[in-house]
Design a protein around this motif. Structure first.
Motif, short mmCIF file in Angstrom:
data_model
loop_
_atom_site.label_atom_id
_atom_site.label_comp_id
_atom_site.label_asym_id
_atom_site.label_seq_id
_atom_site.Cartn_x
_atom_site.Cartn_y
_atom_site.Cartn_z
N VAL A 156 37.65 14.99 27.80
CA VAL A 156 38.63 13.27 28.37
C VAL A 156 39.36 13.31 27.77
N ALA A 157 40.20 12.19 27.53
CA ALA A 157 39.99 11.21 26.06
C ALA A 157 40.15 10.34 25.41
N ALA A 158 39.81 9.88 24.51
CA ALA A 158 38.80 9.37 23.04
C ALA A 158 38.42 7.81 23.89
N ARG A 159 38.69 7.86 24.48
CA ARG A 159 39.08 5.81 25.34
C ARG A 159 37.34 6.32 25.65
N ASP A 160 37.02 7.65 26.38
CA ASP A 160 35.75 7.50 27.82
C ASP A 160 35.12 8.35 26.56
N GLU A 161 35.34 8.91 25.21
CA GLU A 161 34.23 9.56 24.94
C GLU A 161 33.04 8.73 24.44
N ARG A 162 32.66 8.37 25.62
CA ARG A 162 31.41 7.07 25.28
C ARG A 162 30.11 7.51 25.06
N LEU A 163 30.18 9.08 25.99
CA LEU A 163 28.60 9.54 25.37
C LEU A 163 28.37 9.70 23.39
N ALA A 164 29.56 10.29 22.83
CA ALA A 164 29.63 10.64 21.31
C ALA A 164 29.68 9.44 20.69
N TRP A 165 30.67 8.23 21.53
CA TRP A 165 30.70 6.90 20.16
C TRP A 165 29.06 6.86 20.41
N LEU A 166 28.04 6.56 21.27
CA LEU A 166 26.93 6.55 21.26
C LEU A 166 26.35 7.31 20.23
N THR A 167 26.00 8.17 21.33
CA THR A 167 24.79 9.28 20.47
C THR A 167 25.22 9.95 19.39
N GLY A 168 26.40 10.61 18.69
CA GLY A 168 26.93 11.13 17.84
C GLY A 168 27.12 12.67 18.07
N PHE A 169 26.59 12.97 19.51
CA PHE A 169 27.21 14.49 20.69
C PHE A 169 28.44 14.00 20.53
N THR A 170 29.03 15.67 20.35
CA THR A 170 30.57 15.83 20.81
C THR A 170 30.57 16.91 21.40
N GLY A 171 30.30 17.69 21.62
CA GLY A 171 30.07 18.73 23.07
C GLY A 171 30.59 18.30 24.06
N SER A 172 31.18 19.32 24.76
CA SER A 172 31.89 19.13 26.06
C SER A 172 31.26 18.80 27.30
N ALA A 173 30.01 18.46 27.58
CA ALA A 173 28.98 18.55 29.22
C ALA A 173 27.59 18.36 28.27
N GLY A 174 27.44 17.33 28.61
CA GLY A 174 25.84 16.17 29.17
C GLY A 174 25.85 15.11 28.99
N PHE A 175 24.84 14.14 28.94
CA PHE A 175 24.51 12.73 28.59
C PHE A 175 23.30 12.57 28.49
N ALA A 176 22.56 11.20 28.50
CA ALA A 176 22.12 10.28 28.07
C ALA A 176 21.30 9.32 28.93
N ILE A 177 20.59 9.40 28.49
CA ILE A 177 19.61 8.17 29.82
C ILE A 177 18.38 6.90 28.49
N VAL A 178 19.32 6.12 28.34
CA VAL A 178 19.01 5.05 27.75
C VAL A 178 17.31 4.15 28.16
N LEU A 179 16.43 4.07 28.00
CA LEU A 179 15.13 3.37 28.29
C LEU A 179 14.93 2.17 27.03
N PRO A 180 14.20 1.36 27.07
CA PRO A 180 13.84 0.65 26.37
C PRO A 180 12.55 0.71 25.16
N ASP A 181 12.14 2.28 25.28
CA ASP A 181 11.42 2.89 24.39
C ASP A 181 11.68 3.65 24.22
#
Length: 607
Positions: free
Chosen positions: A46-71
């Motif tokens: 992905v382009a740098a503009r699409d590195e949202r997972l890395a921006w949010l979490t710090g994780f820079t691997g090429s596969a993965g996702f986060a689910i953010v909940l209130p707690d």
């Protein structure tokens, strides 16, 4: 190389960014947010503009996702990235073993009273959303498409890529774009389809014989296209990006339209339109559905033809591997000299992981034919080698020490082919555990290299061959044994692969990696990787008249003999290794400097 996106994804940045996202979700009236590592094209890079997972979490691997909940915030990663995720992320992000834990099951446990989970429909496929929806059936949890909730928080988000687009000559492709479009359009007609929506940049690059520079390591242009059943293509791409020669080869076949014309163009189509539910964005499926246009759910029509390499692509790949092997030999000779100095005087002859990356990349640049590296070089020493897709940074850079294992996984992008090779090197005398594990990994790699199999066999049938020596010792590795490889395209190309999940039948012309490994967290990592080409198997005297296939090894580079326990090898395994090393020596010596030629004689000597 070292001024990478990782510089802006420090673990301490995660908690305030997470808090800002939660506040925004609260204002939007949703309970949680799906944050994938993806863009609208669903590719690995992905382009740098699409590195949202890395921006949010710090994780820079090429596969993965986060689910953010209130707690809580779950970071879902597979076996390649679990060590890396723990090292890169703040404690607010909990690593979740995926795919063992399904996101629907995690959500059900986290939200027993229900909730609304927002997602960006450009960043998820129909298959993903349908799977999650089925998993949440009979719960009080619902999914809601929304505009992206991270982009407004990312103040310095980079702009979209807009690199040049240039021709990929037929001499390298082996087939003109007119021939490809006619051939694939015929398959649409036979399926009763009027058009196919193409969303994968590497599929479009292959079909139209173009390449681009929108993404690091992957020579494509980010764009969309519609292949019509008559053989005509509508390409949605800014025409100011095209270099000379592209318009000429497009003439009469490809119509250029601006990117913003895509959705209106989709609404004018007559169905059924082929859409790949595993790779297209949900947003475009919604556009067709809302316009009452019939959708034919089927695989991208380019994927399988692209995997079956032409003779020109095969010959180009062989040439690229010869060139790349010579560069690897120069690097390995240099490394051997530096290791000897290091072991003689560690304090006065330091050697770091970054030194290794720079030296290897310089050897490839010296070929004068390198377009780019094919992925960020992995150079993990000691305990860093146990991080399967480790990427060295200035912060993580480690001094090599006598007794370490050094895992180097790298590759090059050349106009005539793509390479990917891993070698594990002893930094001084190796321990007994390391040598035995290395030999088991080697035995698995040899077993796959020697495999003969009937047509109709898939990667899932062969994967265990590479694991069996490790299994006998109670060991294994948490990644596939091999992935497909493109031709001056993606170093990770589907649909073919050597893994338990590899269901695509192997066919002549397919290129795959053969890369078993073993990783001991906190201690060392081992991987040995060659690329192989599926070919008709040579006839055997007295054998049944059965159509068989086999692998031709493309990669040419020595395997570290100092790590091999020769007493563990069978006669056939020893013969294969000695034969391979003879081939490496004969192929590379004429291309090597005198010092490297002398080193090759020792590095490829018979066991």
């Amino acid at each position: 190389m070292f001024q990478s996106f990782e510089a802006t994804t420090r673990p301490q940045d995660g908690p305030p960014r997470l808090a800002a996202l939660r506040e925004r979700l609260l204002r939007a009236g949703v309970t949680g947010w799906l944050c994938p590592r993806a863009d609208a094209h669903q590719g690995e890079y992905v382009a740098a503009r699409d590195e949202r997972l890395a921006w949010l979490t710090g994780f820079t691997g090429s596969a993965g996702f986060a689910i953010v909940l209130p707690d809580r915030a779950g970071l879902f990663v597979d076996g390649r990235y679990r060590v890396q995720a723990r090292l890169q992320c703040a404690a607010e992000f909990t690593p979740v073993n995926w795919p063992e834990t399904r996101p629907a099951d995690w959500l059900r446990a986290a939200l027993p009273n229900g909730g609304v989970i927002g997602f960006d429909p450009w960043l998820h496929t129909p298959q993903e959303i349908e799977t999650l929806t089925r998993g949440l059936k009979n719960s009080a949890i619902t999914l809601q498409p929304m505009t992206n909730q991270i982009d407004p928080l990312w103040a310095d988000q980079p702009g979209p890529p807009a690199g040049p687009v240039f021709p990929h000559p037929t001499e390298f492709a082996g087939e003109s774009l007119a021939s490809k479009c006619t051939r694939l359009a015929q398959s649409l007609t036979e399926a009763g389809e009027t058009a196919a929506l193409l969303t994968l940049p590497d599929s479009i690059a292959w079909l139209l014989n173009i390449r681009g520079r929108d993404l690091p390591r992957l020579p494509v242009a980010q764009c969309f296209a519609i292949l019509h059943a008559g053989g005509h293509v509508s390409l949605f791409l800014d025409d100011t990006r095209l270099q000379p020669g592209v318009i000429t080869q497009f003439e009469g076949i490809v119509t250029l339209r601006p990117p913003e014309a895509l959705e209106p163009a989709l609404r004018t189509l007559d169905g059924p339109v082929r859409l790949d539910p595993a790779t297209a964005p949900q947003r475009l499926a919604d556009v067709l559905t809302q316009a009452d246009i019939a959708i034919s759910r089927a695989a991208d029509p380019c994927i399988l033809p692209k995997a079956r390499k032409t003779e020109a692509e095969i010959n180009g790949t062989r040439a690229a591997h010869l060139r790349d092997g010579a560069a690897m030999a120069e690097f390995l000779c240099w490394l051997d000299t530096r290791v000897k100095a290091l072991c003689a005087a560690p304090d006065t002859n330091p050697l770091t992981e970054i030194d290794i990356v720079r030296a290897l990349e310089a050897c490839r640049v010296a070929t004068n034919q390198l377009e780019d590296i094919s992925f960020d070089t992995i150079a993990g020493s000691g305990l860093n080698g146990a991080i399967v897709h480790y990427r060295v940074t200035e912060a993580s850079n480690r001094n090599l020490r006598p007794g370490d294992l050094m895992l180097v996984d790298s590759g090059g992008q050349y106009r005539d082919g793509t390479t990917d090779i891993t070698r594990t090197i002893a930094i001084g005398p190796a321990g007994e555990d390391e040598s035995r594990a290395f030999t088991r990994v080697l035995q698995g790699m040899i077993a796959m290299s020697r495999a003969r199999f009937p047509r109709g066999v898939a990667g899932s049938h062969l994967d265990a061959l590479a694991r069996f020596p490790l299994w006998l010792a109670g060991q294994d590795y948490d990644h596939g044994t091999g992935h497909g490889v493109g031709s001056f395209l993606s170093v990770h190309e589907g649909p073919q692969r050597l893994s338990r999940a590899g269901t695509t039948k192997l066919e002549p012309g397919m290129i795959l990696s053969n890369e078993p490994g073993y990783y001991r967290e906190g201690a060392f990592g081992i991987r040995i990787e060659n690329l192989v080409l599926v070919q008709p198997a040579p006839a055997l005297d007295g054998a049944d008249d059965r159509d068989m296939l086999a692998f031709e090894t493309l990669t040419l580079a020595p395997i570290d003999r100092r790590l091999i326990r020769a007493d563990m090898l069978t006669t056939d395994e020893r013969a294969w290794l000695n034969g391979y090393h003879t081939r490496v020596r004969n192929a590379l010596t004429p291309l090597a400097t005198s010092a490297t030629a002398n080193w090759l004689q020792q590095a490829t000597a018979p066991l």
